[in-house]
Design a protein around this motif. Structure first.
Motif, PDB file in Angstrom:
ATOM      1  N   ALA A  91     -15.296   9.858  -9.160  1.00  0.00           N
ATOM      2  CA  ALA A  91     -15.505  10.021  -7.945  1.00  0.00           C
ATOM      3  C   ALA A  91     -16.148   8.416  -7.364  1.00  0.00           C
ATOM      4  N   ILE A  92     -17.805   8.600  -8.390  1.00  0.00           N
ATOM      5  CA  ILE A  92     -18.733   7.588  -7.784  1.00  0.00           C
ATOM      6  C   ILE A  92     -18.291   6.314  -8.311  1.00  0.00           C
ATOM      7  N   ALA A  93     -17.290   5.501  -8.804  1.00  0.00           N
ATOM      8  CA  ALA A  93     -16.645   4.450  -9.105  1.00  0.00           C
ATOM      9  C   ALA A  93     -15.347   4.204  -8.149  1.00  0.00           C
ATOM     10  N   LEU A  94     -14.411   5.170  -7.896  1.00  0.00           N
ATOM     11  CA  LEU A  94     -13.672   4.798  -7.117  1.00  0.00           C
ATOM     12  C   LEU A  94     -14.741   4.783  -5.601  1.00  0.00           C
ATOM     13  N   ARG A  95     -15.725   5.361  -5.373  1.00  0.00           N
ATOM     14  CA  ARG A  95     -16.485   5.151  -4.153  1.00  0.00           C
ATOM     15  C   ARG A  95     -16.998   3.686  -3.940  1.00  0.00           C
ATOM     16  N   ASP A  96     -17.481   3.401  -5.271  1.00  0.00           N
ATOM     17  CA  ASP A  96     -18.270   2.345  -5.498  1.00  0.00           C
ATOM     18  C   ASP A  96     -17.216   1.256  -5.117  1.00  0.00           C
ATOM     19  N   PHE A  97     -15.813   0.988  -5.333  1.00  0.00           N
ATOM     20  CA  PHE A  97     -15.151   0.130  -5.256  1.00  0.00           C
ATOM     21  C   PHE A  97     -14.485   0.091  -4.043  1.00  0.00           C
ATOM     22  N   ILE A 134     -13.669  -2.432   1.139  1.00  0.00           N
ATOM     23  CA  ILE A 134     -14.064  -2.646   2.621  1.00  0.00           C
ATOM     24  C   ILE A 134     -15.204  -3.680   3.232  1.00  0.00           C
ATOM     25  N   GLN A 135     -16.396  -3.672   2.585  1.00  0.00           N
ATOM     26  CA  GLN A 135     -17.296  -4.895   2.782  1.00  0.00           C
ATOM     27  C   GLN A 135     -17.305  -5.901   2.383  1.00  0.00           C
ATOM     28  N   SER A 136     -16.369  -6.410   1.395  1.00  0.00           N
ATOM     29  CA  SER A 136     -15.868  -7.609   1.045  1.00  0.00           C
ATOM     30  C   SER A 136     -15.053  -8.448   2.048  1.00  0.00           C
ATOM     31  N   THR A 137     -14.094  -8.004   2.581  1.00  0.00           N
ATOM     32  CA  THR A 137     -13.258  -8.103   3.403  1.00  0.00           C
ATOM     33  C   THR A 137     -12.962  -8.690   4.870  1.00  0.00           C
ATOM     34  N   GLY A 138     -14.378  -7.686   5.140  1.00  0.00           N
ATOM     35  CA  GLY A 138     -14.814  -8.224   6.613  1.00  0.00           C
ATOM     36  C   GLY A 138     -14.085  -6.490   7.515  1.00  0.00           C
ATOM     37  N   ARG A 139     -13.659  -5.677   6.577  1.00  0.00           N
ATOM     38  CA  ARG A 139     -12.606  -4.174   7.394  1.00  0.00           C
ATOM     39  C   ARG A 139     -14.017  -2.909   7.972  1.00  0.00           C
ATOM     40  N   SER A 195      -3.501  10.771  -2.138  1.00  0.00           N
ATOM     41  CA  SER A 195      -3.935  10.954  -3.378  1.00  0.00           C
ATOM     42  C   SER A 195      -2.617  10.384  -4.486  1.00  0.00           C
ATOM     43  N   LEU A 196      -2.660  10.412  -5.824  1.00  0.00           N
ATOM     44  CA  LEU A 196      -2.471   9.663  -6.218  1.00  0.00           C
ATOM     45  C   LEU A 196      -3.216   9.962  -7.698  1.00  0.00           C
ATOM     46  N   PRO A 197      -2.704   9.984  -8.970  1.00  0.00           N
ATOM     47  CA  PRO A 197      -2.866  10.688 -10.338  1.00  0.00           C
ATOM     48  C   PRO A 197      -4.318   8.962 -10.898  1.00  0.00           C
ATOM     49  N   ASP A 198      -5.758   9.343 -11.265  1.00  0.00           N
ATOM     50  CA  ASP A 198      -7.047   8.838 -11.301  1.00  0.00           C
ATOM     51  C   ASP A 198      -6.473   7.252 -11.868  1.00  0.00           C
ATOM     52  N   THR A 199      -5.245   7.999 -12.325  1.00  0.00           N
ATOM     53  CA  THR A 199      -4.504   6.353 -13.070  1.00  0.00           C
ATOM     54  C   THR A 199      -4.381   4.995 -12.142  1.00  0.00           C
ATOM     55  N   LEU A 200      -3.875   5.724 -11.240  1.00  0.00           N
ATOM     56  CA  LEU A 200      -3.302   4.427 -10.350  1.00  0.00           C
ATOM     57  C   LEU A 200      -4.387   4.202  -9.114  1.00  0.00           C
ATOM     58  N   SER A 201      -5.640   4.852  -9.431  1.00  0.00           N
ATOM     59  CA  SER A 201      -6.780   5.167  -7.998  1.00  0.00           C
ATOM     60  C   SER A 201      -6.741   3.664  -7.060  1.00  0.00           C
ATOM     61  N   LYS A 202      -6.291   1.851  -7.858  1.00  0.00           N
ATOM     62  CA  LYS A 202      -6.639   1.355  -7.523  1.00  0.00           C
ATOM     63  C   LYS A 202      -5.443   1.306  -6.569  1.00  0.00           C
ATOM     64  N   THR A 203      -4.385   1.606  -6.600  1.00  0.00           N
ATOM     65  CA  THR A 203      -3.548   1.658  -5.227  1.00  0.00           C
ATOM     66  C   THR A 203      -3.449   2.880  -4.363  1.00  0.00           C
ATOM     67  N   LEU A 204      -4.421   3.459  -4.724  1.00  0.00           N
ATOM     68  CA  LEU A 204      -4.590   4.119  -3.573  1.00  0.00           C
ATOM     69  C   LEU A 204      -5.324   3.396  -3.011  1.00  0.00           C
ATOM     70  N   VAL A 205      -6.910   2.785  -3.322  1.00  0.00           N
ATOM     71  CA  VAL A 205      -7.304   2.532  -2.100  1.00  0.00           C
ATOM     72  C   VAL A 205      -6.519   0.993  -1.585  1.00  0.00           C
ATOM     73  N   SER A 206      -5.453  -0.448  -2.152  1.00  0.00           N
ATOM     74  CA  SER A 206      -4.844  -0.042  -1.581  1.00  0.00           C
ATOM     75  C   SER A 206      -3.872   0.163  -0.462  1.00  0.00           C
ATOM     76  N   ASP A 207      -3.615   0.997  -0.702  1.00  0.00           N
ATOM     77  CA  ASP A 207      -3.253   1.806  -0.213  1.00  0.00           C
ATOM     78  C   ASP A 207      -3.768   1.385   1.820  1.00  0.00           C
ATOM     79  N   PHE A 208      -4.881   2.834   1.347  1.00  0.00           N
ATOM     80  CA  PHE A 208      -6.060   2.928   2.682  1.00  0.00           C
ATOM     81  C   PHE A 208      -6.547   1.562   2.973  1.00  0.00           C
ATOM     82  N   LEU A 209      -6.394   0.935   1.878  1.00  0.00           N
ATOM     83  CA  LEU A 209      -6.463  -0.889   3.590  1.00  0.00           C
ATOM     84  C   LEU A 209      -5.688  -1.095   4.044  1.00  0.00           C
TER      85      LEU A 209
END
Length: 306
Positions: free
Chosen positions: A41-47, A52-57, A124-138
């Motif tokens: 969760a800590i790693a996913l939060r930081d990612f 969000i910050q780097s893309t100006g969202r 939610s997605l399996p934690d192995t797909l966390s980057k896809t989860l972030v992309s979907d949220f973005l």
């Protein structure tokens, strides 16, 4: 037709943006917190924060203080529990709250409207797909930021549009229809902004019956089309009509609507992570530039109870 499409309000004034708002692109102030304290969760939060910050969202706030961790509960309608509402009331300088959790091999992202104390998104997605989860949220956040731009941005201009056939007030259930007249050849986008951001902006024009939104000088267009039933809401309100004028069509956006709905929605080209990977790093000020740079006329209207 959805009820929020029927919310309209009464004329108080025609106003252009003041100089302090010209050229300003608002973004939400977002807190990104964990609702479970695991290394994943800590790693996913930081990612998530970095994306969000780097893309100006959004503007990512500092870590929250004085908040009881782990108490973030919402009912089936997305309404916050009493304890969660108390936590949200402490977030005076935050617009939105992103909650990150990893449990039983699943990564979960939730998005909360702090002002209205309501859950707006959860996936939610399996934690192995966390980057896809972030992309979907973005992709979802892109949609929210487009709606924010429609509600709050736009440069000042001389009056390029004239609005006719509007009364100072309407009563609940009364049909509402008005006429737009352009002083120049322009593409015109007309948006209804519900009071206090209680609902998403509604694209009144173009719509499913009026696909061509290029209005020539001197032309008059009735909005919405007479085949559309558009009535004042049952609840008293004071909303805004915003009409954007543009020399160029807003081709970077997607106009989409269900067959049973009269009005389109203005969306980014794609709103799911599987389709937005190539665009996930696109700065928001590029994505919403056409909205920000388009002159906008604004009117307020009031709906009264019977």
């Amino acid at each position: 037709m959805m009820k929020q499409f029927w919310i309209l309000s009464s004329i108080i004034s025609l106003s252009l943006f003041s100089s302090d708002r010209i050229g300003r692109l608002p973004v939400y102030k977002i807190a990104v917190e964990m609702s479970s304290s695991t290394e994943e969760a800590i790693a996913l939060r930081d990612f998530m924060k970095e994306q969000i910050q780097s893309t100006g969202r959004g503007m990512v706030s500092l870590p929250l203080k004085g908040i009881e961790s782990g108490v973030w509960e919402f009912d089936k309608e997305g309404i916050a529990s009493i304890k969660t509402a108390e936590n949200l009331e402490k977030l005076a300088d935050v617009d939105k709250l992103v909650l990150i959790a990893t449990e039983d091999g699943q990564a979960v992202v939730s998005f909360v409207d702090v002002l209205h104390k309501k859950l707006e998104y959860r996936n939610s997605l399996p934690d192995t797909l966390s980057k896809t989860l972030v992309s979907d949220f973005l992709g979802f956040l892109d949609k929210k930021n487009i709606y924010l731009a429609l509600s709050e941005t736009g440069s000042g201009s001389n009056a390029q549009l004239k609005i006719n056939s509007l009364k100072p007030t309407y009563v609940a259930g009364e049909p509402i229809r008005f006429e737009i007249e352009s002083a120049e050849d322009n593409y015109v986008y007309v948006v209804l902004v519900p009071e206090n951001q209680k609902g998403e902006p509604v694209l009144l024009f173009p719509n499913q019956f009026q696909n061509d939104n290029f209005i020539r000088k001197g032309d008059k267009v009735t909005i919405p089309d007479k085949r559309i039933s558009f009535k004042a809401a049952a609840t008293p309100s004071k909303d805004r009509i915003r009409a954007f004028v543009s020399r160029e069509e807003w081709k970077e956006f997607q106009l989409r609507g269900k067959k049973e709905d009269s009005f389109y929605r203005l969306l980014p080209p794609a709103v799911t992570g599987t389709k937005t990977t190539a665009r996930s790093m696109m700065p928001l000020n590029t994505m919403t530039a056409s909205i920000e740079q388009s002159p906008v006329m604004e009117w307020e209207y009031q709906i009264l109870s019977r």
